[in-house]
Scaffold this motif. Structure first.
Motif, PDB file in Angstrom:
ATOM      1  N   VAL A  26      46.757 -33.535   4.048  1.00 59.34           N
ATOM      2  CA  VAL A  26      45.549 -32.859   4.545  1.00 59.34           C
ATOM      3  C   VAL A  26      45.936 -31.736   5.511  1.00 59.34           C
ATOM      4  N   GLU A  27      46.903 -32.055   6.363  1.00 59.72           N
ATOM      5  CA  GLU A  27      47.394 -31.072   7.329  1.00 59.72           C
ATOM      6  C   GLU A  27      47.927 -29.819   6.624  1.00 59.72           C
ATOM      7  N   GLU A  28      48.740 -30.092   5.593  1.00 62.16           N
ATOM      8  CA  GLU A  28      49.335 -28.975   4.865  1.00 62.16           C
ATOM      9  C   GLU A  28      48.268 -28.144   4.157  1.00 62.16           C
ATOM     10  N   LEU A  29      47.259 -28.829   3.602  1.00 60.54           N
ATOM     11  CA  LEU A  29      46.184 -28.117   2.909  1.00 60.54           C
ATOM     12  C   LEU A  29      45.445 -27.206   3.887  1.00 60.54           C
ATOM     13  N   LYS A  30      45.236 -27.701   5.106  1.00 51.77           N
ATOM     14  CA  LYS A  30      44.561 -26.873   6.109  1.00 51.77           C
ATOM     15  C   LYS A  30      45.383 -25.618   6.386  1.00 51.77           C
ATOM     16  N   GLN A  31      46.701 -25.845   6.542  1.00 50.80           N
ATOM     17  CA  GLN A  31      47.589 -24.706   6.804  1.00 50.80           C
ATOM     18  C   GLN A  31      47.544 -23.689   5.681  1.00 50.80           C
ATOM     19  N   ARG A  32      47.369 -24.207   4.478  1.00 52.08           N
ATOM     20  CA  ARG A  32      47.339 -23.307   3.325  1.00 52.08           C
ATOM     21  C   ARG A  32      45.972 -22.661   3.130  1.00 52.08           C
ATOM     22  N   GLY A  33      45.083 -22.918   4.062  1.00 54.48           N
ATOM     23  CA  GLY A  33      43.817 -22.215   4.054  1.00 54.48           C
ATOM     24  C   GLY A  33      42.697 -22.882   3.272  1.00 54.48           C
ATOM     25  N   PHE A  34      42.830 -24.167   3.015  1.00 54.17           N
ATOM     26  CA  PHE A  34      41.732 -24.866   2.337  1.00 54.17           C
ATOM     27  C   PHE A  34      40.670 -25.226   3.373  1.00 54.17           C
ATOM     28  N   SER A  35      39.412 -25.060   2.984  1.00 54.65           N
ATOM     29  CA  SER A  35      38.327 -25.316   3.919  1.00 54.65           C
ATOM     30  C   SER A  35      38.161 -26.809   4.146  1.00 54.65           C
TER      31      SER A  35
END
Length: 459
Positions: A219-228
């Motif tokens: 989840v953390e990585e997805l946030k970093q990759r710009g997922f809302s």
RNA sequence: GAGGAUGUAGCUCAGUUGGUUAGAGCGCCAGAUUGUGGUUCUGGAGGUCGCGGGUUCGAGACCCGUCUUUCUCCCCA
């Protein structure tokens, strides 16, 4: 004087290793043949124009490039040398070592399209090279065994790949493995239903690590990759799949109800499962793994990966379906699916699990030991006779003591020796010695050939 | 591509806070046995201590660089 060495990440293979490797290669080759695949080979070298851009941005970096022959710097200006490495490379290098067998195969298909009977099924067993950083189970030169079918989108091919994987690995003695299967369309579907269309690439890369780093880090990585936050919230079902395949399929269908592509992916996978069942594969080691992504950008349908359980070695096989691989070479619309087995990793797995059979190490069946020139004159025709009966036989080339010759037989694990000295020449009864038991018996040359022939037939 | 670890005889490894000629086991070679190996006994060979610099009166040991192998990240067979 300098110490000789081989380049980083490459290895020599001695006779003992080779006998194991050949066993492995031959087992896989026979499986491929049995399923109707035909062999081809392609050059180690390809034009860089064939290789570049086929493996993603990082792939280009991992290609070994070959400096142009002759004066490669001829015609280069000072400005050229100032340019970035990528542009300069294109000016001084036009060939590279193949990175895998799939892209050269695609090139081959396009170049030979009029001569090939479609669907075309080929297998190819050759080394490939990657300018990777070597580690355990990761080499810069390694052998891949590829089997691909092009010219059909039938899911029967996917099912047969599953069967071939089971057959190959089981014939090698690897019992505990998992064939993980996913479908690129499902990943696309997921990106659609979470409202991140076109983002399945980064999504897949993050999700792929789920079993490794856990949900929170993903989840953390997805946030970093710009997922809302909204997308991530909608991704929740991802973390709650059933271990039971049919139930997981049902969950997927509910979740992906809004995505046509996603549902197609699920339907394809269900069909593969059904077909594998119809083939009657016993104890199928297939597992639906929605987190399986694989980096190669050209997969469009099924994705495969095989893991040997109980060893810390990366995947031993990978593959999938690609709908447009030949499109890059001007031949669009040709669907194919294939699998690649990594010989070197399978070797490491088998070595670690001690799965190589003891037999097969021995090279020669019998050593003819002569004590003098006279003995040799009797021994040489015996050698010819033995070889004519397909018994591998050799003589110690030098005139040496019996001890030395028997030591040689031991060192090469030769199970039988024939001793020929003055006594044997007088009586015509040669001494056959079993090097394992130490037993000796006097036999005529013909009898020795016959006995060893029967012995060989038992192997 | 980023970071960490490692390297001593053919192999597996010892080697003390830096101190004389670097050791062991296994393997190898020779002899005991001039026609019998795998057992035993005796003897022997084999090391630019990964490579190159540096610190020191003195480096296998400490420092820097480099190469190899290996671990994590990345990616993959």
């Amino acid at each position: 004087m300098q110490k000789p060495s081989v380049p980083r990440g490459t290895r020599d293979f001695g006779p003992e290793q080779m006998s194991k490797r050949l066993f492995l290669l031959e087992t896989i080759r026979q499986t491929f043949r049995r399923y109707g695949f035909q062999p081809i080979e392609t050059p180690a070298l390809e034009n860089l124009s064939v290789l570049m851009g086929k493996y993603g941005e990082e792939g280009d970096q991992l290609l070994f490039k070959i400096l142009n022959s002759g004066d490669f710097a001829n015609g280069l200006t000072q400005a050229d040398w100032q340019e970035n490495a990528r542009k300069l490379t294109l000016k001084i290098s036009e060939k590279g070592l193949r990175y895998d067998l799939t892209v050269p195969f695609a090139r081959y298909v396009v170049m030979n399209r009029h001569a090939l009977a479609m669907p075309f099924k080929r297998y190819q067993i050759q080394p490939v090279w990657r300018a990777d950083r070597p580690q355990k189970g990761r080499y810069r030169e390694f052998v891949q065994c590829d089997a691909d079918v092009v010219g059909t989108d039938s899911l029967l091919c996917e099912a047969e790949i599953v069967l071939m994987l089971h057959e190959s690995l089981r014939n090698l003695g690897i019992q505990d493995f998992t064939v993980k299967i996913n479908n690129r369309k499902i990943l696309t579907g997921i990106s659609e239903v979470v409202g991140a269309e076109g983002q399945e690439g980064p999504l897949a890369v993050a999700i792929d690590k789920l079993d490794k780093i856990g949900k929170e880090k993903v989840v953390e990585e997805l946030k970093q990759r710009g997922f809302s936050d909204e997308s991530i919230e909608k991704l929740e079902p991802m973390f709650q799949f059933s271990n039971e395949t049919q139930a997981a399929f049902a969950q997927l269908k509910t979740w992906l109800a809004g995505s046509e592509v996603g549902l197609k992916g699920v339907a394809e996978l269900e069909e593969v499962w059904s077909l594998v069942g119809q083939y009657g594969l016993a104890d199928a080691r297939i597992q639906l793994d929605v987190t399986l992504a694989r980096g190669l950008s050209y997969y469009t349908g099924a994705i495969f990966e095989v893991k040997a359980n109980g060893v810390q070695i990366g995947s031993i096989s990978g593959g999938g379906r690609y709908d447009n691989l030949t499109g890059a070479f001007g031949m669009p619309g040709l669907s194919g699916v294939g699998i690649s087995l990594g010989v070197d990793r399978i070797y490491d797995v088998m070595e670690e699990l001690k799965l190589f059979p003891e037999t097969g190490l021995q090279s020669t069946q019998v050593l003819v030991v002569h004590l003098d020139a006279e003995g040799r004159s009797v021994g040489l025709p015996l050698l010819s006779q033995l070889r004519a009966h397909n018994i591998s036989a050799e003589a110690y080339p030098d005139a040496a003591k019996v001890k030395k010759q028997l030591d040689y037989a031991n060192a090469k694990r030769i199970p039988y020796v024939v001793l020929i000295g003055s006594e044997e020449i007088q009586t015509g009864q040669l001494t056959l010695k079993n090097m394992v038991t130490g037993e000796q018996q006097k036999l005529a040359a013909d009898q020795i050939v016959e006995k060893l022939r029967q012995e060989a037939a038992l192997l």
